[in-house]
Write an enzyme that holds these catalytic residues in place. Structure first.
Site, PDB file in Angstrom:
ATOM      1  N   HIS A  64       0.826  -1.219   0.000  1.00  0.00           N
ATOM      2  CA  HIS A  64       0.000   0.000   0.000  1.00  0.00           C
ATOM      3  C   HIS A  64       0.860   1.270   0.000  1.00  0.00           C
ATOM      4  O   HIS A  64       0.700   2.112  -0.889  1.00  0.00           O
ATOM      5  CB  HIS A  64      -0.988  -0.034   1.177  1.00  0.00           C
ATOM      6  CG  HIS A  64      -1.656   1.278   1.462  1.00  0.00           C
ATOM      7  ND1 HIS A  64      -2.514   1.884   0.570  1.00  0.00           N
ATOM      8  CD2 HIS A  64      -1.572   2.111   2.530  1.00  0.00           C
ATOM      9  CE1 HIS A  64      -2.935   3.033   1.088  1.00  0.00           C
ATOM     10  NE2 HIS A  64      -2.374   3.200   2.279  1.00  0.00           N
ATOM     11  N   HIS A  89       3.908   6.858   5.430  1.00  0.00           N
ATOM     12  CA  HIS A  89       2.708   7.546   5.904  1.00  0.00           C
ATOM     13  C   HIS A  89       1.882   6.783   6.941  1.00  0.00           C
ATOM     14  O   HIS A  89       1.178   7.392   7.740  1.00  0.00           O
ATOM     15  CB  HIS A  89       1.828   8.019   4.732  1.00  0.00           C
ATOM     16  CG  HIS A  89       0.906   6.985   4.174  1.00  0.00           C
ATOM     17  ND1 HIS A  89       1.270   6.132   3.161  1.00  0.00           N
ATOM     18  CD2 HIS A  89      -0.369   6.654   4.494  1.00  0.00           C
ATOM     19  CE1 HIS A  89       0.263   5.337   2.872  1.00  0.00           C
ATOM     20  NE2 HIS A  89      -0.749   5.629   3.666  1.00  0.00           N
ATOM     21  N   ASP A  90       1.952   5.440   6.941  1.00  0.00           N
ATOM     22  CA  ASP A  90       1.149   4.693   7.911  1.00  0.00           C
ATOM     23  C   ASP A  90       1.978   4.135   9.063  1.00  0.00           C
ATOM     24  O   ASP A  90       1.453   3.425   9.924  1.00  0.00           O
ATOM     25  CB  ASP A  90       0.408   3.542   7.204  1.00  0.00           C
ATOM     26  CG  ASP A  90      -0.881   4.023   6.545  1.00  0.00           C
ATOM     27  OD1 ASP A  90      -1.449   5.030   7.032  1.00  0.00           O
ATOM     28  OD2 ASP A  90      -1.310   3.414   5.546  1.00  0.00           O
ATOM     29  N   GLU A  93       0.918   5.661  12.487  1.00  0.00           N
ATOM     30  CA  GLU A  93      -0.463   5.266  12.739  1.00  0.00           C
ATOM     31  C   GLU A  93      -0.578   3.781  13.112  1.00  0.00           C
ATOM     32  O   GLU A  93      -1.277   3.424  14.046  1.00  0.00           O
ATOM     33  CB  GLU A  93      -1.298   5.573  11.473  1.00  0.00           C
ATOM     34  CG  GLU A  93      -2.708   5.045  11.474  1.00  0.00           C
ATOM     35  CD  GLU A  93      -3.652   5.897  12.314  1.00  0.00           C
ATOM     36  OE1 GLU A  93      -3.209   6.947  12.813  1.00  0.00           O
ATOM     37  OE2 GLU A  93      -4.819   5.500  12.485  1.00  0.00           O
ATOM     38  N   ASP A  94       0.139   2.946  12.410  1.00  0.00           N
ATOM     39  CA  ASP A  94      -0.097   1.501  12.520  1.00  0.00           C
ATOM     40  C   ASP A  94       0.985   0.704  13.249  1.00  0.00           C
ATOM     41  O   ASP A  94       0.808  -0.482  13.497  1.00  0.00           O
ATOM     42  CB  ASP A  94      -0.272   0.894  11.114  1.00  0.00           C
ATOM     43  CG  ASP A  94      -1.532   1.408  10.435  1.00  0.00           C
ATOM     44  OD1 ASP A  94      -2.415   1.911  11.165  1.00  0.00           O
ATOM     45  OD2 ASP A  94      -1.630   1.317   9.201  1.00  0.00           O
ATOM     46  N   ASP A 156      -3.218   8.561  -1.097  1.00  0.00           N
ATOM     47  CA  ASP A 156      -3.621   7.506  -0.166  1.00  0.00           C
ATOM     48  C   ASP A 156      -5.079   7.135  -0.428  1.00  0.00           C
ATOM     49  O   ASP A 156      -5.448   5.968  -0.549  1.00  0.00           O
ATOM     50  CB  ASP A 156      -3.427   8.036   1.268  1.00  0.00           C
ATOM     51  CG  ASP A 156      -3.728   6.994   2.329  1.00  0.00           C
ATOM     52  OD1 ASP A 156      -3.546   5.793   2.061  1.00  0.00           O
ATOM     53  OD2 ASP A 156      -4.142   7.401   3.433  1.00  0.00           O
TER      54      ASP A 156
HETATM   55 MN    MN Z   1      -2.697   4.671   3.973  1.00  0.00          MN
END
Ligand code: MN
Length: 741
Positions: A64, A89-90, A93-94, A156
């Site tokens: 992704h 980018h993630d 967050e993840d 995204d």
């Molecule tokens: Mn994403």
């Protein structure tokens, strides 16, 4: 989680490496400086961070971020910083990594972008509308900091939409709805036309699968006849373009499924009747920017010599580009089969800008600064609105949405310049768009040579002249007449400025008063005055004074806590008016506050004083205020100062009535209008000849065709002034005549 057992970890690694290599190849063939090292580092960091995690589709998660980074370079055209941020980018967050980790590894810039992306990682839509607005606000705020955040967010979202199929149905609807509501219009505003179209089509596909499928099939089914028709249509034009010696592309573009469906819905027509199903597009190669426009018009001439043009359907986006930078020349002509065909004429560069919008400027380095300036101007307007705390989040959302997504109108200045404004914009919007000063002094506008109020809504094609007056001041209620974000924020700052001036004026009056009464300024004096006026602080007090809501008098500085006996003024040496007033309270009771106080003037002496805030004259409804020094100050019933006095000193108010009198009183009348020959003479005639009123002073200014006049007259009572105003309003050119306080 799904996992295909036929795929070995080695095969997966190969797939990941291939996708990454593809990304690098696209980057290396772009015009960017080659900073592979940082991209490589970001890729490895993200790959390891997401290791073992899979997407809902079953593929390794890192696929992704790679896909998003690929869109960022390939379809938006951003460089290494953005590509790295997209890869990462993630991560925050993840995974367990923090923004600080990113900063330590990749520096401040990339960390800030990743942080911005993390903050807006939730959906735009919460459960409540206000939450929605709040998230939207967050999104736009981050955009103000660095537009790359939103551009990467766009990539995204695009990849998530492309892979939406693997999401459960309820989430699909929510994401598709949100995409159509916020992201597609935002893409449009940022000039990302191709992405906007794809987002719309994908949303449509998931929201209305059957309709989407049907339209898709109909487009395919009609392809052959369309191509045939286009070949016939284009042949004679091609001949002429060849003769011009142009290198060009001439093809046919079918509308997107979504816009076809939209048209069918709004016009209630079947697929077959969407006449502008496709458009013809001529894209010519041209290295000389100064020749682009001329070539467009030359092509236009050739096209319209072959086919008859539709009289109302020429769109000149060359002279006036759309706000999102779109430039092209559109003309609709009657095709050989009797149907209207739109022909879009653009240079290669215009086409690139149209398809990739903002991103195109990385390709064409020329004019980069200019474009960035324009975008950052727009962004700073948005940031301005966002920084102003709004009590109502929904109002705010409407304001921003209006500016982002509203359709536009184009109006003309008297010099023929064109100004693009959102639909619904008023004369006041235009004034503020042109210049803050013009906005704050705007009194009206001439629309197509007719006088219109500043709240008048403009229409495309209007010719507008702003009429301003130096005596005009910005007003809070103007907010209602402004739809542009720029106008709203300029008005707000003008009001703040105005407030500052009032405070300064009040402060000066306050200081002058103290000096005049020989009072030394100290904290006690100040806090006494503040609390007496129920002001919250000294700024508020000065503002009230500057605004004539408070009339300075010695009472303000007199202590009452000690039965009125202790007057701190006594601490100071007395001078001038600052006499001790030990007897004033006693004698004040001599005036009967229960009965009506008659305002009389005998032998040139009055038993009252006229309040300087509202200047009442006989005939006005008035109320008296009994001061400590036993004077009666007469205020108009509707005076704002009186309203304040009522609240704090209700027992000192007197009912008043005017006695018959032979005196005259001064009144000021303000006259405003459009200057024309003889206007002054007509006004003077009414005053002196028709009504035999004594004129004390007349102050006339004429500015940009606007006539302003302050007139001081001596009258016996209020009725005379009312009549005079009514008569003056009848004079040709006069807009308004009102009594001033
Ligand atoms: Mn994403």
């Amino acid at each position: 989680m799904m996992q295909n057992n036929n795929i070995t970890p080695e095969m997966e690694d190969q797939m990941i490496n291939q996708a990454y290599q593809n990304l690098l190849n696209i980057y290396l063939s772009s015009n960017h400086r080659k900073k592979v090292e940082i991209i490589d580092k970001a890729f490895k960091f993200a790959r390891d961070a997401h290791k073992g995690i899979r997407r809902r589709s079953g593929e390794p998660y890192i696929m992704h971020p790679i896909a998003v980074a690929t869109i960022v370079i390939q379809e938006i055209g951003l460089g290494s910083t953005s590509i790295s941020a997209a890869l990462l980018h993630d991560v925050v967050e993840d995974t367990d990594y923090t923004v600080e980790d990113i900063e330590a590894q990749f520096g401040h810039k990339i960390a800030r972008i990743v942080d911005g992306l993390t903050k807006i990682s939730g959906g735009i839509f919460g459960d409540q509308a206000s939450l929605q607005a709040e998230n939207f606000r967050k999104l736009l705020l981050t955009m103000g900091e660095d537009v790359r955040v939103v551009l990467i967010k766009m990539a995204d979202r695009l990849h998530n939409m492309r892979t939406l199929q693997s999401m459960p149905a309820n989430k699909r609807y929510k994401i598709a709805g949100e995409t159509l509501y916020v992201y597609a219009p935002l893409a449009h505003r940022l000039g990302l036309y191709a992405i906007k179209t794809e987002l719309e089509d994908l949303s449509f596909k998931y929201n209305h699968p059957a309709e989407y499928q049907r339209i898709k099939e109909q487009i395919i089914a009609s392809e052959e006849s369309r191509n045939e028709l286009f070949a016939r249509f284009s042949a004679p034009i091609r001949e002429r373009l060849d003769n011009m010696g142009l290198v060009y592309e001439f093809n046919v573009r079918v509308k997107s499924c979504y816009s076809i469906w939209n048209k069918m819905q709004t016009k209630h027509i079947p697929f077959e009747e969407v006449y502008d199903l496709y458009a013809a597009r001529i894209i010519f190669e041209c290295d000389d920017e100064s020749a682009e426009k001329r070539i467009c018009w030359n092509i236009y001439n050739e096209v319209t010599e072959v086919y008859t043009k539709h009289p109302d359907r020429v769109r000149d986006w060359l002279t006036t580009p759309k706000v999102n930078k779109y430039r092209a020349l559109h003309v609709t002509v009657m095709g050989p089969d009797g149907n209207w065909v739109e022909v879009q004429i653009r240079s290669r560069k215009m086409d690139d800008t149209a398809e990739r919008g903002f991103a195109a400027h990385w390709k064409y380095k020329i004019g980069e600064g200019e474009e960035e300036e324009e975008l950052s101007r727009w962004l700073s307007t948005i940031t301005d609105i966002l920084k102003d705390p709004e009590p109502n989040a929904i109002d705010f959302l409407d304001t921003v949405k209006l500016n982002l997504f509203a359709s536009e109108i184009v109006v003309f200045t008297p010099r023929g310049e064109t100004i693009t404004l959102p639909k619904g914009a008023t004369i006041l919007d235009l004034a503020f768009t042109l210049h803050t000063d013009l906005g704050t002094h705007c009194i009206a506008g001439k629309v197509n040579h007719k006088l219109k109020p500043l709240s008048y809504k403009l229409a495309s094609g209007d010719q507008v002249e702003i009429i301003s007056s130096n005596s005009q001041k910005p007003k809070q209620e103007w907010d209602k007449f402004i739809v542009t974000a720029k106008g709203k924020s300029r008005l707000r700052s003008a009001l703040r400025h105005e407030r500052r001036l009032t405070i300064e004026k009040g402060e000066k009056e306050f200081m002058d008063f103290l000096a005049e009464h020989n009072i030394t300024l100290n904290n006690e004096v100040l806090s006494l005055a503040i609390s007496r006026q129920n002001a919250s602080n000294k700024e508020e007090l000065f503002r009230m004074i500057g605004n004539n809501e408070v009339i300075l008098n010695e009472d303000m500085f007199t202590h009452k806590e000690h039965g009125g006996r202790f007057n701190w003024l006594r601490r100071n040496p007395f001078k001038g008016k600052a006499e001790p007033k030990s007897t004033t309270h006693d004698s004040a009771t001599a005036i009967d506050t229960k009965s009506i106080y008659r305002l009389t003037t005998r032998d040139g002496k009055s038993n009252y004083e006229i309040a300087s805030c509202c200047h009442p004259i006989p005939g006005d409804d008035t109320v008296g205020f009994l001061t400590n020094s036993n004077k009666v100050i007469v205020h108009k019933m509707d005076c704002p100062t009186l309203a304040r006095l009522k609240a704090s000193h209700g027992s000192r108010l007197l009912q008043t009535q005017w006695e018959d009198h032979s005196d005259t009183f001064q009144a000021t009348i303000h006259i405003e209008g459009i200057d024309q020959k003889g206007i002054l003479q007509s006004i003077v005639n009414i005053i002196s000849t028709n009504m035999s009123i004594n004129m004390k002073q007349m102050n006339v200014t004429s500015d940009q065709g606007v006539f302003n006049c302050d007139l001081q007259v001596l009258v016996s009572d209020a009725k005379v002034v009312t009549n005079l105003c009514r008569e003056i309003k009848k004079v040709k050119g006069v807009n308004d005549a009102t009594r001033m306080n």
